[in-house]
Scaffold this motif. Structure first.
Motif, mmCIF file in Angstrom:
data_model
loop_
_atom_site.group_PDB
_atom_site.id
_atom_site.type_symbol
_atom_site.label_atom_id
_atom_site.label_comp_id
_atom_site.label_asym_id
_atom_site.label_seq_id
_atom_site.Cartn_x
_atom_site.Cartn_y
_atom_site.Cartn_z
ATOM 1 N N CYS A 137 0.833 -1.207 0.000
ATOM 2 C CA CYS A 137 0.000 0.000 0.000
ATOM 3 C C CYS A 137 0.864 1.252 0.000
ATOM 4 O O CYS A 137 0.560 2.238 -0.690
ATOM 5 C CB CYS A 137 -0.928 -0.003 1.213
ATOM 6 S SG CYS A 137 -2.290 -1.205 1.119
ATOM 7 N N ALA A 138 1.937 1.250 0.778
ATOM 8 C CA ALA A 138 2.820 2.413 0.821
ATOM 9 C C ALA A 138 3.495 2.638 -0.525
ATOM 10 O O ALA A 138 3.616 3.778 -1.001
ATOM 11 C CB ALA A 138 3.863 2.229 1.926
ATOM 12 N N VAL A 139 3.941 1.567 -1.180
ATOM 13 C CA VAL A 139 4.599 1.699 -2.487
ATOM 14 C C VAL A 139 3.627 2.232 -3.533
ATOM 15 O O VAL A 139 3.965 3.133 -4.319
ATOM 16 C CB VAL A 139 5.188 0.345 -2.929
ATOM 17 C CG1 VAL A 139 5.655 0.406 -4.380
ATOM 18 C CG2 VAL A 139 6.348 -0.044 -2.018
ATOM 19 N N VAL A 140 2.414 1.699 -3.559
ATOM 20 C CA VAL A 140 1.420 2.166 -4.523
ATOM 21 C C VAL A 140 1.057 3.623 -4.241
ATOM 22 O O VAL A 140 0.909 4.439 -5.165
ATOM 23 C CB VAL A 140 0.165 1.270 -4.491
ATOM 24 C CG1 VAL A 140 -0.950 1.841 -5.349
ATOM 25 C CG2 VAL A 140 0.525 -0.143 -4.965
ATOM 26 N N ALA A 141 0.932 3.990 -2.972
ATOM 27 C CA ALA A 141 0.626 5.383 -2.625
ATOM 28 C C ALA A 141 1.757 6.313 -3.051
ATOM 29 O O ALA A 141 1.518 7.445 -3.474
ATOM 30 C CB ALA A 141 0.369 5.501 -1.124
ATOM 31 N N ALA A 142 3.003 5.845 -2.948
ATOM 32 C CA ALA A 142 4.150 6.677 -3.307
ATOM 33 C C ALA A 142 4.218 6.948 -4.795
ATOM 34 O O ALA A 142 4.895 7.895 -5.221
ATOM 35 C CB ALA A 142 5.444 6.008 -2.848
ATOM 36 N N ALA A 143 3.534 6.144 -5.608
ATOM 37 C CA ALA A 143 3.525 6.377 -7.046
ATOM 38 C C ALA A 143 2.732 7.624 -7.405
ATOM 39 O O ALA A 143 2.919 8.196 -8.483
ATOM 40 C CB ALA A 143 2.949 5.158 -7.775
ATOM 41 N N ASP A 144 1.840 8.067 -6.531
ATOM 42 C CA ASP A 144 0.992 9.228 -6.806
ATOM 43 C C ASP A 144 1.234 10.390 -5.863
ATOM 44 O O ASP A 144 0.667 11.468 -6.050
ATOM 45 C CB ASP A 144 -0.489 8.834 -6.735
ATOM 46 C CG ASP A 144 -0.876 7.829 -7.807
ATOM 47 O OD1 ASP A 144 -0.374 7.961 -8.936
ATOM 48 O OD2 ASP A 144 -1.658 6.921 -7.506
ATOM 49 N N GLY A 145 2.036 10.218 -4.834
ATOM 50 C CA GLY A 145 2.261 11.279 -3.861
ATOM 51 C C GLY A 145 3.261 10.834 -2.827
ATOM 52 O O GLY A 145 3.906 9.798 -2.960
ATOM 53 N N THR A 146 3.427 11.627 -1.801
ATOM 54 C CA THR A 146 4.359 11.272 -0.739
ATOM 55 C C THR A 146 3.737 10.215 0.158
ATOM 56 O O THR A 146 2.547 10.238 0.432
ATOM 57 C CB THR A 146 4.715 12.510 0.095
ATOM 58 O OG1 THR A 146 3.515 13.196 0.460
ATOM 59 C CG2 THR A 146 5.618 13.445 -0.700
ATOM 60 N N ALA A 147 4.557 9.286 0.647
ATOM 61 C CA ALA A 147 4.052 8.178 1.455
ATOM 62 C C ALA A 147 5.088 7.780 2.493
ATOM 63 O O ALA A 147 6.299 7.870 2.260
ATOM 64 C CB ALA A 147 3.694 6.979 0.579
ATOM 65 N N ALA A 148 4.597 7.331 3.644
ATOM 66 C CA ALA A 148 5.454 6.837 4.721
ATOM 67 C C ALA A 148 4.914 5.507 5.206
ATOM 68 O O ALA A 148 3.712 5.254 5.164
ATOM 69 C CB ALA A 148 5.520 7.842 5.877
ATOM 70 N N LEU A 149 5.813 4.648 5.672
ATOM 71 C CA LEU A 149 5.474 3.331 6.192
ATOM 72 C C LEU A 149 6.028 3.230 7.602
ATOM 73 O O LEU A 149 7.226 3.448 7.821
ATOM 74 C CB LEU A 149 6.057 2.232 5.304
ATOM 75 C CG LEU A 149 5.856 0.775 5.740
ATOM 76 C CD1 LEU A 149 4.380 0.418 5.797
ATOM 77 C CD2 LEU A 149 6.592 -0.170 4.771
ATOM 78 N N GLU A 166 3.580 15.798 6.517
ATOM 79 C CA GLU A 166 4.463 15.835 5.359
ATOM 80 C C GLU A 166 4.080 14.833 4.286
ATOM 81 O O GLU A 166 4.316 15.066 3.103
ATOM 82 C CB GLU A 166 5.910 15.559 5.811
ATOM 83 C CG GLU A 166 6.977 15.852 4.769
ATOM 84 C CD GLU A 166 7.165 17.331 4.499
ATOM 85 O OE1 GLU A 166 7.788 17.668 3.474
ATOM 86 O OE2 GLU A 166 6.695 18.154 5.304
ATOM 87 N N ALA A 167 3.514 13.704 4.671
ATOM 88 C CA ALA A 167 3.165 12.642 3.725
ATOM 89 C C ALA A 167 1.675 12.651 3.442
ATOM 90 O O ALA A 167 0.861 12.789 4.358
ATOM 91 C CB ALA A 167 3.580 11.269 4.283
ATOM 92 N N ALA A 168 1.305 12.490 2.165
ATOM 93 C CA ALA A 168 -0.108 12.422 1.802
ATOM 94 C C ALA A 168 -0.749 11.150 2.333
ATOM 95 O O ALA A 168 -1.939 11.134 2.643
ATOM 96 C CB ALA A 168 -0.267 12.500 0.284
ATOM 97 N N THR A 169 0.037 10.073 2.428
ATOM 98 C CA THR A 169 -0.459 8.797 2.945
ATOM 99 C C THR A 169 0.555 8.226 3.914
ATOM 100 O O THR A 169 1.741 8.128 3.593
ATOM 101 C CB THR A 169 -0.691 7.792 1.808
ATOM 102 O OG1 THR A 169 -1.573 8.348 0.840
ATOM 103 C CG2 THR A 169 -1.294 6.496 2.347
ATOM 104 N N VAL A 170 0.088 7.857 5.109
ATOM 105 C CA VAL A 170 0.933 7.175 6.091
ATOM 106 C C VAL A 170 0.316 5.816 6.359
ATOM 107 O O VAL A 170 -0.863 5.717 6.711
ATOM 108 C CB VAL A 170 1.036 7.973 7.401
ATOM 109 C CG1 VAL A 170 1.962 7.260 8.384
ATOM 110 C CG2 VAL A 170 1.530 9.397 7.140
ATOM 111 N N VAL A 171 1.089 4.761 6.161
ATOM 112 C CA VAL A 171 0.619 3.393 6.385
ATOM 113 C C VAL A 171 1.322 2.854 7.626
ATOM 114 O O VAL A 171 2.546 2.930 7.734
ATOM 115 C CB VAL A 171 0.912 2.493 5.174
ATOM 116 C CG1 VAL A 171 0.336 1.093 5.398
ATOM 117 C CG2 VAL A 171 0.348 3.099 3.891
ATOM 118 N N VAL A 172 0.541 2.315 8.572
ATOM 119 C CA VAL A 172 1.133 1.773 9.794
ATOM 120 C C VAL A 172 0.785 0.299 9.914
ATOM 121 O O VAL A 172 -0.376 -0.095 9.796
ATOM 122 C CB VAL A 172 0.674 2.582 11.034
ATOM 123 C CG1 VAL A 172 -0.842 2.663 11.131
ATOM 124 C CG2 VAL A 172 1.260 1.992 12.311
#
Length: 418
Positions: free
Chosen positions: A206-218, A299-305
């Protein structure tokens, strides 16, 4: 979770909430704001002494969260900004005066996102956003409103290679408690109903796919996980791990944090466990994870925990999530565990959905799982032969097509687009 402010430091948040149902939510919101925290309910047991301490600390606090009982103890104080009153669901919103002035009131956890937004504005000294009579910031998004456009406070999206940094059924779920806003990304929790379900792999995908469209953190919130950097193949990438920074002490600028974190080849900022004995002994508690999520989502558009299947970590951190996806094998015992987890998330007003995985022989269909968990089942997580070997030898990398498709469904659910 409480962090008393150091002598001479005035930028702390004062929490004086005695109502049992409202107290933990007030502490969670305060921790997510990224300031030192003084929780009078923890620090001072005697009620009379607590009232005196409240009056003493009130002028020095950067912001204050209190309830009606605490406000009643304030006899002669001067009205000041940055004071917020809370009451537990179902309300009504508290009408509290401090120094003769009515302060904004919030019902928690239903209005926790609005409280956090108002708290952040007060800490920044912002005064331009109008606040309505209920104490909510009328310019902020509410659940069900237009979703975040994927932008962040920084221009563009950073990419990293190695160490280099560069530019089916069931009841419909409750809407996630917070719609994302500019400068406030969404948080997705991923929990397995049992160990070995594949939750960590799903979280990374999920984090990798989110990073394709915006900032993402895991973020790794599973104790003794060994470290998600082993899954992504970034164990040799330099950067901060858990134990290198205390998120509960002082303000941590989001931009500085992500610059210091390891970044995967796919552009995901990674906060995970170290593997030293000292790091293992000082592994993060729920309060630190919640505080870290509060910093990262700026800072990240998506944060996955990545969450454990049960325990205080899952309970408290899921409160800070906009959506939790529960991954369960299509088997009787894991699905029973998933049903309990979904019920607990529902009771805490956290949006939840379910993914099903068939591993070997499974006795349940997707409809069976939907009926047992009473949650929205997004679909089935495919099993990819050779994926475990690939992750073991070189890191997960870009997920296979089937896994990426399911991750996209989860992110659509997170964004409220489905």
């Amino acid at each position: 979770m409480n962090t008393a402010p150091s002598p001479g430091r005035e930028r702390f948040i004062l929490v004086a909430v005695a109502e049992p149902a409202a107290h933990p939510e007030a502490v969670h919101v305060a921790a997510a704001a990224g300031r030192p925290l003084l929780d009078l309910l923890v620090d001072v047991e005697d009620e009379a002494e607590r009232a005196a301490e409240l009056a003493r600390h009130l002028p020095r606090a950067a912001a204050v969260i209190l309830d009606a009982a605490a406000a009643a103890d304030l006899d002669s104080v001067t009205a000041r900004p940055g004071v917020f009153a809370v009451a537990a669901d179902p309300g009504p919103a508290p009408e509290v005066e401090v120094g003769g002035a009515l302060v904004p009131g919030f019902v928690v956890p239903a209005q926790s996102p609005e409280l956090l937004a108002a708290l952040g504005a007060a800490l920044r000294g912002a005064t331009s956003a109008p606040v309505d009579a209920a104490g909510t910031d009328s310019t902020r998004a509410r659940p069900g409103r237009a979703p975040h456009d994927g932008t962040s406070e920084r221009d563009g999206r950073r990419r990293g290679v190695g160490n280099r940094r560069g530019p089916g059924g069931g009841d419909a779920p409750r809407a996630p408690r917070a719609a994302a806003e500019p400068g406030r990304g969404r948080v997705l929790g991923v929990a397995g109903a049992c160990g070995g379900a594949g939750a960590s792999t799903l979280a990374a995908a999920c984090a990798v796919v989110a990073a394709a469209d915006g900032t993402a953190a895991l973020v790794d919130a599973v104790a003794n996980s060994g470290g998600l950097d082993l899954l992504t193949g970034d164990e040799d990438t330099t950067g901060l791990r858990w134990g290198d920074v205390d998120f509960t002490r002082g303000e941590i600028p989001a931009g500085d944090l992500v610059e210091a974190l390891p970044e995967t080849r796919e552009g995901v900022w990674l906060l995970t466990a170290g593997r030293s004995v000292l790091a293992a002994a000082a592994g993060p508690g729920p309060g630190e994870v919640v505080a870290a999520l509060g910093v990262l989502r700026r800072e990240a558009a998506t944060v996955v925990v990545d969450l454990p299947p049960w325990g205080p970590m899952t309970d408290e951190v899921s409160d800070a999530c906009d959506l939790v996806v529960v991954l369960t094998p299509a088997e009787v015992r894991p699905t029973a565990a998933a049903a309990r987890l979904c019920a607990r998330l529902e009771s805490r007003r956290t949006g939840a959905c379910v993914l099903v995985r068939h591993r070997g022989w499974s006795s349940l269909t997707l409809d069976d799982v939907a009926g047992l968990t009473r949650a929205r089942v997004l679909g089935e997580l495919p099993t990819h032969r050779g994926l475990a070997r690939r992750a073991e030898l070189g890191g997960l990398g870009g997920p296979p097509r089937g896994l990426a498709r399911v991750a996209g469904l989860v992110l659509d659910e997170l964004r409220g687009a489905r």
